[in-house]
Motif scaffolding. Structure first.
Motif, short mmCIF file in Angstrom:
data_model
loop_
_atom_site.label_atom_id
_atom_site.label_comp_id
_atom_site.label_asym_id
_atom_site.label_seq_id
_atom_site.Cartn_x
_atom_site.Cartn_y
_atom_site.Cartn_z
N ILE A 225 -1.19 -6.09 -2.54
CA ILE A 225 -0.47 -6.98 -1.63
C ILE A 225 0.37 -6.11 -0.70
N GLY A 226 0.12 -6.22 0.60
CA GLY A 226 0.91 -5.44 1.56
C GLY A 226 2.21 -6.13 1.92
N ASP A 227 2.20 -7.46 1.88
CA ASP A 227 3.39 -8.22 2.25
C ASP A 227 3.27 -9.60 1.58
N LEU A 228 4.38 -10.16 1.13
CA LEU A 228 4.35 -11.45 0.44
C LEU A 228 5.63 -12.21 0.75
N VAL A 233 6.75 -10.79 -7.08
CA VAL A 233 6.14 -10.20 -8.27
C VAL A 233 6.80 -8.84 -8.50
N GLU A 234 6.82 -8.40 -9.73
CA GLU A 234 7.57 -7.19 -10.05
C GLU A 234 6.69 -5.99 -10.36
N SER A 235 5.38 -6.18 -10.40
CA SER A 235 4.52 -5.06 -10.72
C SER A 235 3.17 -5.22 -10.04
N HIS A 236 2.47 -4.10 -9.97
CA HIS A 236 1.15 -4.11 -9.35
C HIS A 236 0.18 -5.00 -10.13
N SER A 237 0.24 -4.92 -11.46
CA SER A 237 -0.67 -5.74 -12.27
C SER A 237 -0.38 -7.22 -12.08
N LEU A 242 -1.82 -12.42 -9.37
CA LEU A 242 -1.50 -13.43 -8.35
C LEU A 242 -2.64 -13.55 -7.34
N LEU A 243 -3.14 -12.41 -6.86
CA LEU A 243 -4.24 -12.44 -5.89
C LEU A 243 -5.45 -13.17 -6.46
N GLU A 244 -5.74 -12.90 -7.73
CA GLU A 244 -6.87 -13.56 -8.38
C GLU A 244 -6.65 -15.07 -8.46
N MET A 284 -11.62 6.86 -9.35
CA MET A 284 -10.70 5.91 -9.98
C MET A 284 -9.34 6.03 -9.31
N VAL A 285 -8.67 4.90 -9.10
CA VAL A 285 -7.33 4.91 -8.53
C VAL A 285 -6.32 4.63 -9.64
N ILE A 286 -5.29 5.47 -9.73
CA ILE A 286 -4.26 5.32 -10.75
C ILE A 286 -2.94 5.06 -10.03
N LYS A 287 -2.28 3.93 -10.37
CA LYS A 287 -1.03 3.55 -9.72
C LYS A 287 0.05 3.29 -10.76
N VAL A 288 1.28 3.69 -10.45
CA VAL A 288 2.42 3.29 -11.27
C VAL A 288 2.55 1.78 -11.15
N ASP A 289 2.67 1.10 -12.27
CA ASP A 289 2.62 -0.37 -12.25
C ASP A 289 3.89 -1.00 -11.68
N SER A 290 5.05 -0.51 -12.07
CA SER A 290 6.32 -1.12 -11.68
C SER A 290 6.61 -0.92 -10.19
N TYR A 291 6.86 -2.02 -9.47
CA TYR A 291 7.23 -1.91 -8.06
C TYR A 291 8.56 -1.19 -7.88
#
Length: 671
Positions: A225-228, A233-237, A242-244, A284-291
């Motif tokens: 999500i680039g903008d909401l 939401v507080e995390s990437h997961s 939400l997107l789903e 594979m893309v690895i991201k820190v979950d917490s915004y």
């Protein structure tokens, strides 16, 4: 059919089509055939044509493609679409994990792992739940408006399940079966084949006719999500969930882990399983979950510190070297290319590989007919990594580089301190043709519609003889219309693109001229320093050397170029055509208030938080000028681990020295 009946039937059809769309793309359990689905869409199209006032903006019929577009509008992204840093080994991933944990202190860290889809990055903008605009990533700051083409992709919802306003980012791709079907059809028609699914997806979405995009069976996975607005939401997961829930297609093969070793195990499992997927992935893309932690980690000049892209090891294959051909580039360099027996590698069919120069052929001991090991560097560029002499039969033959230019017949020369052979005939057709191709390229004057084939045809037919002639093509519109595959709209679009390129800033023109040794960065430095083409053209060789980034060889090349009568003539014709000759860029924002404003800085040693290039780009953004050597003119030396002679010289000259911690503190204080 009366209006009321039509309205009711249109509502039924819309719901029915969207239901089957959801079953096909989200739940992978279609209940009807493609033909039956198409029949429902055709019925809805017929009703909308008879009752246009009842057609809805999110109607499924928008997916079939409308009228062709005259050109793509530019779109400036609200938030830049940055590229990711790369990891190529398990140790790279562990280094990433160490940097993250050092930056967030004692906090627990969770990572989200997602398949890296090999497609085209896109941005989707929704207002009150309706899809209103879609764009390519472009250069990360500015993309192209491809809304009409994106509307044709069934997995992109035209209306969200809730009326939220947001920007969703994802990857548009072509599934393997669709790619194979497309290439089979093109082969039957005698058309050139697409190299891989990624190229075919990108080419489909950059078609000006949306009907072509609609026929290509493209798909998407949304990954962020680039903008909401209106919800948090507080995390990437959580964002992916939400997107789903809103109707986007999100890749199901995603996992969340707290330990980098678990991440590595997950990656290794997919290294083996990737061929089983119905779409291409290249890592594979690895991201820190917490915004919150993402915000704390922040960004470098090029990429986020909270994410990294692991690239799968390059695939290798054995094939036969069937021949070697040579070509002449825009600077006269003669480059050999290996012609290979076609072999499947990393999802594409490889037929050619670069050999760079004659010394490479000699070092590898290549003979025509050899069995060779080919790999793709970063899954992109094919190269020969080894020869298998044990498989020789005695029928193999040696290769010798030509002594004369294959294009103009002039004797080739090897300049001092250079490996490559060159054609130095300024009137060589290859130099002129390749120079024009470079001039119109995206990184130079960015003239859409002038691909290699069009340029070659214009040059070979004697319509253009130099880059300046491009700006007089409007006088030969009838000639252009007579060219193969050049209809009225194509010609109008081409002429409009040429006209628009006149407004480019000086650095693009300077880079486009193809002056030897002058790359895009040097062109920007020169444009900013002199401000106008006249200043550069009139400068003495010594004036160029006073600029830190310009070395003596580049200075000599610049001076010699602008003393050539043909160069003077081309620039005068460009001026007469109205091509901008001035620098339009803005000097570093913030001016004297920036921490490194007016300072000459050297970076030495190994930095733990970023690469040398990232550090130098950050310094430039904060007003500084980065050089490669320490002198009395140096204001500051930033040192990392294992700093050597440059640190010693700085201390000897009394130049200020700053360690990485101090540097990072300045960056933190300045965002």
């Amino acid at each position: 059919m009366d209006r009321l009946t039509a309205e009711k039937r249109m509502e039924e059809l819309t719901k029915l089509i969207e239901r089957h769309n959801r079953l096909y793309h989200e739940e992978d359990r279609p209940e009807i055939s493609d033909q039956e689905y198409d029949q429902l869409v055709r019925e809805l199209i017929a009703l909308e044509e008879n009752f246009p006032e009842l057609a809805q903006p999110d109607s499924p019929t928008k997916r079939v493609g409308g009228a062709p577009l005259p050109f793509f509008e530019k779109v400036v992204h609200k938030t830049p679409m940055l590229s990711l840093g790369n990891a190529f080994s398990e140790e790279d991933l562990r280094d990433f994990d160490r940097r993250v944990r050092q930056a967030v202190g004692n906090q627990a860290v969770r990572y989200v792992c997602e398949l890296k889809i090999d497609g085209l990055a896109v941005s989707l903008l929704y207002e009150n739940g309706l899809f209103v605009k879609g764009a390519t990533r472009g250069d990360g700051t500015t993309g192209e408006d491809i809304t009409q083409n994106l509307r044709t992709i069934r997995s992109i919802p035209l209306r969200l399940r809730r009326p939220l306003s947001l920007e969703a980012r994802g990857e548009a791709y072509m599934p393997k079966p669709a790619f194979e079907k497309l290439n089979k059809e093109r082969e039957e028609r005698g058309e050139p084949l697409f190299a891989n699914p990624r190229n075919s997806a990108a080419g489909s979405l950059r078609q000006l006719d949306p009907k072509i995009a609609a026929s290509r069976q493209l798909d998407t996975f949304i990954y962020s999500i680039g903008d909401l607005q209106g919800e948090s939401v507080e995390s990437h997961s959580e964002g992916l969930d939400l997107l789903e829930s809103l109707g986007f297609k999100v890749n199901p093969e995603r996992r969340t882990y707290s330990d980098i070793e678990e991440v590595i195990a997950f990656i290794n499992s997919w290294t083996q399983k990737r061929p089983s997927l119905p779409y291409e992935i290249d890592g594979m893309v690895i991201k820190v979950d917490s915004y919150a932690q993402q915000e704390e980690l922040g960004f470098t000049a090029k990429s986020p510190r909270w994410a990294i892209a692991y690239k799968f090891p390059a695939e290798e294959a054995v094939t036969i070297l069937e021949g070697i051909e040579v070509s002449v580039g825009r600077t006269g360099t003669v480059t050999p290319t290996a012609l290979l027996k076609p072999v499947s590698l990393a999802g594409t069919t490889v037929k050619r590989a670069s050999l760079h120069n004659e010394d490479i052929i000699r070092e590898k001991g290549l003979l025509i007919g050899d069995h060779v090991v080919v790999k793709k560097a970063g899954d992109i560029i094919p190269e020969i990594v080894a020869v298998l002499p044990e498989r020789r039969t005695g029928d193999e033959t040696p290769f010798s580089m030509p002594t004369h230019c294959p294009e103009c017949g002039s004797e080739l020369v090897r300049l001092e301190d250079e490996v490559a052979l060159r054609c130095i005939n300024p009137m060589c057709p290859a130099l002129i043709r390749e120079g024009i191709i470079h001039f119109v390229s995206r990184t130079a004057m960015n003239i859409d519609g002038l691909g290699e084939k069009v340029v070659a045809q214009l040059y070979n037919d004697g319509i253009i003889h130099s880059v300046a002639d491009l700006y007089y093509l409007h006088q030969q519109r009838d000639v252009l219309l007579g060219m193969e595959r050049m209809g009225e709209k194509s010609v109008d679009n081409l002429l409009a693109a040429i006209e628009a390129s006149k407004e480019n800033s000086l650095e693009r023109l300077l880079f486009g001229l193809g002056i030897r040794l002058v790359g895009a960065k040097a062109a920007k430095v020169l444009a900013e320093h002199f401000g106008h083409m006249d200043g550069i053209a009139q400068a003495q060789e010594e004036e160029f050397t006073l600029i830190d980034e310009i070395g003596p060889k580049m200075a000599a090349s610049l001076y010699q170029y602008f003393r050539q009568p043909q160069a003077e003539a081309v620039i005068e014709r460009l001026k007469a055509a109205g091509v901008n000759m001035a620098y339009k860029g803005v000097r570093v924002e913030g001016g004297e208030n920036l921490p490194f404003s007016g300072k000459t800085i050297v970076v030495t040693g190994t930095l733990s938080a970023m690469s040398r290039q990232e550090a130098e780009e950050t310094i430039a953004r904060l007003g500084g000028k980065v050089t490669g050597s320490v002198s009395k003119k140096t204001d500051l030396v930033i040192v990392g681990e294992k700093a050597g002679s440059k640190l010693e010289k700085a201390e000897k000259l009394g130049v200020a020295v700053m360690d990485e911690a101090g540097f990072l503190q300045i960056l933190e204080n300045n965002g």
